[in-house]
Design an enzyme around this catalytic site. Structure first.
Site, mmCIF file in Angstrom:
data_model
loop_
_atom_site.group_PDB
_atom_site.id
_atom_site.type_symbol
_atom_site.label_atom_id
_atom_site.label_comp_id
_atom_site.label_asym_id
_atom_site.label_seq_id
_atom_site.Cartn_x
_atom_site.Cartn_y
_atom_site.Cartn_z
ATOM 1 N N HIS A 1 -1.432 0.006 -9.879
ATOM 2 C CA HIS A 1 -2.077 -0.956 -8.970
ATOM 3 C C HIS A 1 -2.600 -2.184 -9.748
ATOM 4 O O HIS A 1 -3.800 -2.447 -9.777
ATOM 5 C CB HIS A 1 -3.213 -0.291 -8.187
ATOM 6 C CG HIS A 1 -3.540 -1.026 -6.898
ATOM 7 N ND1 HIS A 1 -3.948 -0.410 -5.752
ATOM 8 C CD2 HIS A 1 -3.512 -2.353 -6.596
ATOM 9 C CE1 HIS A 1 -4.162 -1.301 -4.796
ATOM 10 N NE2 HIS A 1 -3.899 -2.500 -5.283
ATOM 11 N N GLU B 1 -3.691 7.194 -4.415
ATOM 12 C CA GLU B 1 -3.889 6.788 -5.819
ATOM 13 C C GLU B 1 -5.355 6.890 -6.220
ATOM 14 O O GLU B 1 -6.228 6.692 -5.387
ATOM 15 C CB GLU B 1 -3.373 5.348 -6.025
ATOM 16 C CG GLU B 1 -4.108 4.298 -5.201
ATOM 17 C CD GLU B 1 -3.488 2.911 -5.317
ATOM 18 O OE1 GLU B 1 -2.268 2.752 -5.110
ATOM 19 O OE2 GLU B 1 -4.258 1.976 -5.601
ATOM 20 N N ARG C 1 0.850 -1.183 0.000
ATOM 21 C CA ARG C 1 0.000 0.000 0.000
ATOM 22 C C ARG C 1 0.889 1.236 0.000
ATOM 23 O O ARG C 1 1.936 1.262 0.661
ATOM 24 C CB ARG C 1 -0.898 0.027 1.244
ATOM 25 C CG ARG C 1 -2.076 -0.944 1.217
ATOM 26 C CD ARG C 1 -3.118 -0.558 0.165
ATOM 27 N NE ARG C 1 -4.308 -1.379 0.209
ATOM 28 C CZ ARG C 1 -4.569 -2.409 -0.602
ATOM 29 N NH1 ARG C 1 -3.707 -2.751 -1.533
ATOM 30 N NH2 ARG C 1 -5.707 -3.087 -0.491
HETATM 31 C C1 DGY Z 1 -6.228 -5.995 -2.535
HETATM 32 O O1 DGY Z 1 -6.986 -6.941 -2.754
HETATM 33 O O2 DGY Z 1 -6.149 -5.464 -1.433
HETATM 34 C C2 DGY Z 1 -5.378 -5.533 -3.651
HETATM 35 O O3 DGY Z 1 -4.687 -4.383 -3.375
HETATM 36 C C3 DGY Z 1 -6.160 -5.383 -4.927
HETATM 37 O O4 DGY Z 1 -5.188 -5.546 -5.928
#
Ligand code: DGY
Length: 321
Positions: free
Chosen positions: A287, A269, A240
């Site tokens: 992402h 983002e 993240r």
């Molecule tokens: C999640 O599932 O948390 C991911 O970041 C999506 O790609």
């Protein structure tokens, strides 16, 4: 036959997942995939029994307070759940489920793509070809760094961290890791555990960030910790954005302290820190960690498995609270 439970689905999902939702639920789907505001989500869950949000939809304490009493389940289409105020959900007796495991391999693949892309200047190389700016092949042109045989530090050795380690071993990388707790030897597979992240960083020619976003991990990669990395290290983040202090990372990329970075996730983002766009040694993806058809279908099915279990009065296959 009892009425089907009503569920608000905040984003357009893969067709197979929507078909299952439409078959088994009174599903309020989002055919246009428009991003719903907080008020639209609150309005959309009126007279609903469940919510199926994505990481792009914040589910705040204030929204949860405005949810109807009959809404008792939130099944997020993601493994991360920091977009949901789980404490507020718990207080209202709402269970929350997520989608672990099914995106481990896809996300680990992207981490390796970032490591290679950052180490070998993939962004710059692609730009040169697309811009028709490719001169003659040069013995000293566009030199990257070798990944094979280097040391990889993994911050957060959960499912995805372990999958990154597995792939990195194919490159003969020596694995170091920091995790809240040490793994058993069969999971560690020879990786070197560091009880303090600060002790791991000097051993990290590559650093892969794989920890969840929590109050403790926010701002983890700051200027002081970047200093502890070897000169010319490479940082990749598939976890993240808020785990990284953007200003500190950008400064280290510009100064040459870091050779490169590969990023798939960003604070705020898609409105990323604009300075990243002009840093040529940053390899940037939007992402894409879980973005394969197979994975997104599996995530959706897992979210629906959570709902099915809840409405059958069974334990959720993946329950957060
Ligand atoms: C999640 O599932 O948390 C991911 O970041 C999506 O790609």
């Amino acid at each position: 036959m009892p009425p089907k439970p009503t569920v608000l689905v905040t984003r357009k999902l893969p067709a197979a997942v929507e078909a299952r939702l439409a078959r088994d639920y009174d599903a309020r789907l989002n055919a246009s995939d428009k991003l719903l505001s907080a008020d639209e989500i609150v309005a959309g869950v009126q007279n609903a029994d469940a919510l199926l949000p994505c990481p792009t939809c914040k589910v705040t304490a204030d929204m949860i307070r405005r949810f109807p009493d009959r809404l008792k389940a939130i099944a997020t289409f993601s493994v991360g759940y920091e977009h949901i105020d789980v404490k507020a959900a718990k207080e209202r007796g709402i269970v929350v489920g997520n989608t672990p495991d099914v995106l481990t391999d896809a996300t680990a693949d992207i981490a390796l793509l970032l490591m290679l892309g950052a180490a070998r200047g993939a962004s710059e190389g692609e730009r040169v070809v697309r811009d028709a700016a490719w001169g003659a092949w040069a013995p000293t042109g566009m030199l990257g760094v070798h990944m094979t045989g280097k040391r990889l530090g993994i911050y957060g050795m959960g499912r995805i961290g372990q999958a990154v380690a597995k792939r990195a071993r194919a490159f003969d990388m020596k694995i170091h890791y920091h995790n809240r707790s040490r793994l058993s030897p069969d999971l560690e597979q020879g990786a070197v555990f560091h009880a303090r992240a600060e002790d791991m960083l000097p051993h990290s020619d590559f650093l892969s960030i794989n920890a969840p976003a929590t109050a403790e991990t926010t701002g983890f990669l700051n200027a002081a910790r970047i200093k502890l990395l070897p000169d010319g290290a490479i940082v990749v983040n598939t976890a993240r954005g808020p785990l990284v202090d953007d200003e500190a990372l950008i400064a280290a990329l510009k100064s040459g302290k870091l050779f490169a970075a590969g990023l798939d996730v960003y604070a705020g983002e898609p409105a990323i820190n604009p300075a990243y766009r002009s840093v040529s040694n940053a390899f940037l993806l939007p992402h894409l960690g879980s973005a394969t058809t197979e994975t997104r279908v599996a995530m959706g099915m897992k979210a629906v498995d959570n709902l099915d279990a809840f409405f059958a009065g069974k334990p959720l296959p993946a329950r957060v609270v």
